[in-house]
Design a protein around this motif. Structure first.
Motif, PDB file in Angstrom:
ATOM      1  N   ASP A 104       0.837  -1.205   0.000  1.00 32.76           N
ATOM      2  CA  ASP A 104       0.000   0.000   0.000  1.00 32.76           C
ATOM      3  C   ASP A 104       0.866   1.247   0.000  1.00 32.76           C
ATOM      4  O   ASP A 104       1.889   1.313   0.686  1.00 32.76           O
ATOM      5  CB  ASP A 104      -0.906   0.030   1.240  1.00 32.76           C
ATOM      6  CG  ASP A 104      -2.022  -0.993   1.148  1.00 32.76           C
ATOM      7  OD1 ASP A 104      -2.424  -1.308   0.021  1.00 32.76           O
ATOM      8  OD2 ASP A 104      -2.486  -1.457   2.207  1.00 32.76           O
ATOM      9  N   GLY A 105       0.445   2.251  -0.767  1.00 31.63           N
ATOM     10  CA  GLY A 105       1.116   3.551  -0.767  1.00 31.63           C
ATOM     11  C   GLY A 105       2.382   3.599  -1.601  1.00 31.63           C
ATOM     12  O   GLY A 105       3.112   4.588  -1.551  1.00 31.63           O
ATOM     13  N   LEU A 106       2.681   2.557  -2.351  1.00 35.19           N
ATOM     14  CA  LEU A 106       3.889   2.555  -3.168  1.00 35.19           C
ATOM     15  C   LEU A 106       3.499   2.324  -4.615  1.00 35.19           C
ATOM     16  O   LEU A 106       2.817   1.354  -4.943  1.00 35.19           O
ATOM     17  CB  LEU A 106       4.860   1.476  -2.692  1.00 35.19           C
ATOM     18  CG  LEU A 106       6.249   1.460  -3.320  1.00 35.19           C
ATOM     19  CD1 LEU A 106       6.987   2.766  -3.014  1.00 35.19           C
ATOM     20  CD2 LEU A 106       7.058   0.280  -2.824  1.00 35.19           C
ATOM     21  N   ASP A 107       3.910   3.230  -5.462  1.00 36.80           N
ATOM     22  CA  ASP A 107       3.657   3.061  -6.890  1.00 36.80           C
ATOM     23  C   ASP A 107       4.999   3.013  -7.611  1.00 36.80           C
ATOM     24  O   ASP A 107       6.066   3.145  -7.014  1.00 36.80           O
ATOM     25  CB  ASP A 107       2.754   4.174  -7.435  1.00 36.80           C
ATOM     26  CG  ASP A 107       3.356   5.560  -7.279  1.00 36.80           C
ATOM     27  OD1 ASP A 107       4.446   5.678  -6.698  1.00 36.80           O
ATOM     28  OD2 ASP A 107       2.735   6.535  -7.737  1.00 36.80           O
ATOM     29  N   THR A 110       7.296   6.130  -7.214  1.00 33.76           N
ATOM     30  CA  THR A 110       7.891   6.248  -5.884  1.00 33.76           C
ATOM     31  C   THR A 110       9.013   5.221  -5.714  1.00 33.76           C
ATOM     32  O   THR A 110      10.064   5.524  -5.131  1.00 33.76           O
ATOM     33  CB  THR A 110       6.821   6.056  -4.808  1.00 33.76           C
ATOM     34  OG1 THR A 110       5.735   6.943  -5.065  1.00 33.76           O
ATOM     35  CG2 THR A 110       7.370   6.343  -3.423  1.00 33.76           C
TER      36      THR A 110
END
Length: 127
Positions: A104-107, A110
């Protein structure tokens, strides 16, 4: 059609109707049942609006305050970012994308940014 033919035609018609009247009706005349009268279908009555609860004082609602919200900006519209393209094998990209789905929260952007910062740090260049 000339006048004599019309007279002959009318004369024959008169004779045929006279024969039918003289012989009398062989059967009772067929009468059609009366057509049903149209029925007006009225729509169901609409429910009455609910009555407001009685209150001692009715205060006017204050006008909503319009706040200017800042639009959500992503990296594409942020002037601090630029697009950096790189050629990587398709299979590697697919594996990375699958692994990123679990975090979650990492693309992808990033991840690449973090890896580039670590690389700079390991080579003695501050980032």
């Amino acid at each position: 059609m000339n006048a004599s033919k019309k007279e002959n035609l009318f004369a024959r018609l008169a004779q045929q109707t006279a024969k039918h009247e003289d012989s009398g009706p062989a059967t009772e005349p067929v009468t059609q049942p009366p057509a049903p009268e149209p029925v007006a279908i009225e729509p169901p009555p609409s429910p009455a609006p609910p009555e407001p609860a009685p209150s001692e004082e009715r205060k006017p609602k204050p006008a909503p305050v319009k706040r200017k919200t800042e639009p959500v900006t992503g990296k594409r519209t942020n002037p601090e970012y630029c697009q950096a393209n790189a050629y990587v094998p398709k299979a590697l990209r697919r594996e990375v994308d699958r692994a990123l789905l679990d975090i979650d929260g990492l693309d992808y952007s990033t991840l690449v940014e973090d890896l580039l910062r670590k690389w700079l740090k390991s080579n003695g260049v501050s980032a």
